[in-house]
Design an enzyme around this catalytic site. Structure first.
Site, mmCIF file in Angstrom:
data_model
loop_
_atom_site.group_PDB
_atom_site.id
_atom_site.type_symbol
_atom_site.label_atom_id
_atom_site.label_comp_id
_atom_site.label_asym_id
_atom_site.label_seq_id
_atom_site.Cartn_x
_atom_site.Cartn_y
_atom_site.Cartn_z
ATOM 1 N N CYS A 1 -10.909 109.061 81.777
ATOM 2 C CA CYS A 1 -10.837 108.985 80.309
ATOM 3 C C CYS A 1 -12.236 109.027 79.694
ATOM 4 C CB CYS A 1 -10.100 107.717 79.881
ATOM 5 S SG CYS A 1 -9.998 107.530 78.089
ATOM 6 N N CYS B 1 -12.779 106.769 76.690
ATOM 7 C CA CYS B 1 -12.972 105.353 77.032
ATOM 8 C C CYS B 1 -14.371 105.111 77.596
ATOM 9 C CB CYS B 1 -11.961 104.896 78.087
ATOM 10 S SG CYS B 1 -10.286 105.471 77.827
ATOM 11 N N ASP B 2 -14.824 105.993 78.468
ATOM 12 C CA ASP B 2 -16.005 105.688 79.273
ATOM 13 C C ASP B 2 -17.232 106.558 78.993
ATOM 14 O OD1 ASP B 2 -14.499 103.749 80.548
ATOM 15 O OD2 ASP B 2 -13.733 105.148 82.043
#
Ligand code: NAP
Length: 322
Positions: A137, A140-141
């Site tokens: 992701c 997300c990261d």
């Protein structure tokens, strides 16, 4: 001894969508039952730092966030069952589901919130470095790769979107694809090819993600050419695997309408499915956004729609199951 449970609202799935649906339904006096499944908490249980869930000024841990959601759902009156739905019958109302435990759930409305799973390459090294440089992701990261060098694996819309997203943070983004053409939309391909921070490696498969240091983190990747088998390596700080997702819908096949990729089909702008009284929320019906916050949002929508449907359609039980 198997039991039969009767509820106005059954939530199937225990990720952000399921818990949020349960919180709203419980506060709406629907006394929901939530069947939590095999991996309560969903995809956030394999995430470490979460920095994009609103309400927290410092990073929080994915598993902690899910514990909080579960506790909140219980606190407002949800019954959480550690069971896995193995069988459903949506052909008549009230609906009937059977758990792995043998318990039977009879429900006036159902919210499907079983989520989806990122597909992985299946390499031991990929598993070893999850959360230490391997991610599925970018939204997300990606933030953790400011000024670094990353690779994205895959050739679909997700891979290209993730690669483009990562250009906001990383210095260099390499897309690695196993064939010599992408299946992503042409407009995305054009943006990718024109981007100065991006390069593409065609016709290569990942053999191993390499790492080192204490604690061990990703330091590179070993690839081989699909036809010649010739190997090459790349130095990297992060590897994003974007080879698709699999929605958790096997148990619903032939009971509710799914799209060609197995996602539950919902009516645009709503969480309604083709079965009246059955709603779907979160990643099980969303292949575009796939965020905890959007899953929670559609979980809220599903509970409100179920509540409204119950007041408009009730009394629903027209036929009791044997
Ligand atoms: P996808 O379209 O199924 O693409 C998966 C990609 O990963 C393919 O290029 C595939 O290669 C590659 N792949 C699969 N298994 C692999 C393996 N073991 N090793 C190496 N590569 C592998 O998945 P997606 O990109 O996640 O998209 C899923 C659906 O969501 C699509 O319908 C897509 O259009 C949609 N989506 C839409 C948007 C948007 O509209 N903005 C954004 C994201 C996703 P091959 O090409 O060789 O098969």
């Amino acid at each position: 001894m198997p039991e039969t449970h009767r509820t106005k609202l059954l939530v199937i799935g225990a990720g952000p969508a399921g818990y949020t649906a349960a919180i709203y339904a419980a506060r709406g006096s629907l006394e929901p039952i939530l069947v939590a499944g095999l991996q309560p908490g969903g995809q956030l249980m394999i995430t470490t730092d979460v920095e994009n869930y609103p309400g927290f000024s410092s990073a929080i841990q994915g598993p902690w966030l899910m514990e909080q959601m579960a506790a909140q759902a219980e606190h407002v009156g949800t019954r959480i069952m550690n069971d896995l739905v193995m069988e459903v019958d949506f052909s008549r109302r009230p609906f009937r589901c059977v758990g792995d435990s043998g318990d039977i759930y009879i429900a006036d409305t159902v919210i499907i919130a079983t989520g989806a799973q990122a597909r992985w390459l299946g390499l031991p090294s990929e598993k070893a470095y999850q959360g230490a440089g391997v991610s599925a992701c970018a939204t997300c990261d990606g933030f953790f790769y400011r000024g670094k060098r990353v690779a994205v694996i895959g050739g679909g819309n997700s891979a290209v979107e993730e690669a483009l997203y990562l250009t906001h943070h990383a210095d260099r983004v390499t897309l690695i694809h196993r064939r010599s053409s992408l299946r992503a939309e042409k407009i995305l391909q054009r943006r990718l090819f024109e981007h100065p921070k991006v390069d593409v490696i065609w016709d290569h498969v990942v053999e191993e993600i390499t790492g080192g240091g204490t604690p061990a983190v990703v330091t590179g990747i070993r690839l081989s050419h699909r036809e010649t088998g010739i190997e090459r390596t790349l130095d990297l700080d992060g590897v994003f695997v974007a080879i698709g997702h699999t929605p958790n819908t096997a148990v619903f096949r032939n009971h509710v309408e799914l799209d060609g990729e197995g996602y539950v089909r919902t009516i645009a702008g709503s969480t309604r499915t083709n079965i009246e009284g059955v709603f779907a929320a979160g990643d099980v019906q969303d292949k575009i956004f796939r965020q905890a916050v959007t899953a929670a949002g559609t979980g809220c929508m599903a509970a409100l729609e179920a509540e409204k449907w119950l007041t408009e359609v009730a009394p629903s039980p027209v036929l009791e199951h044997a």
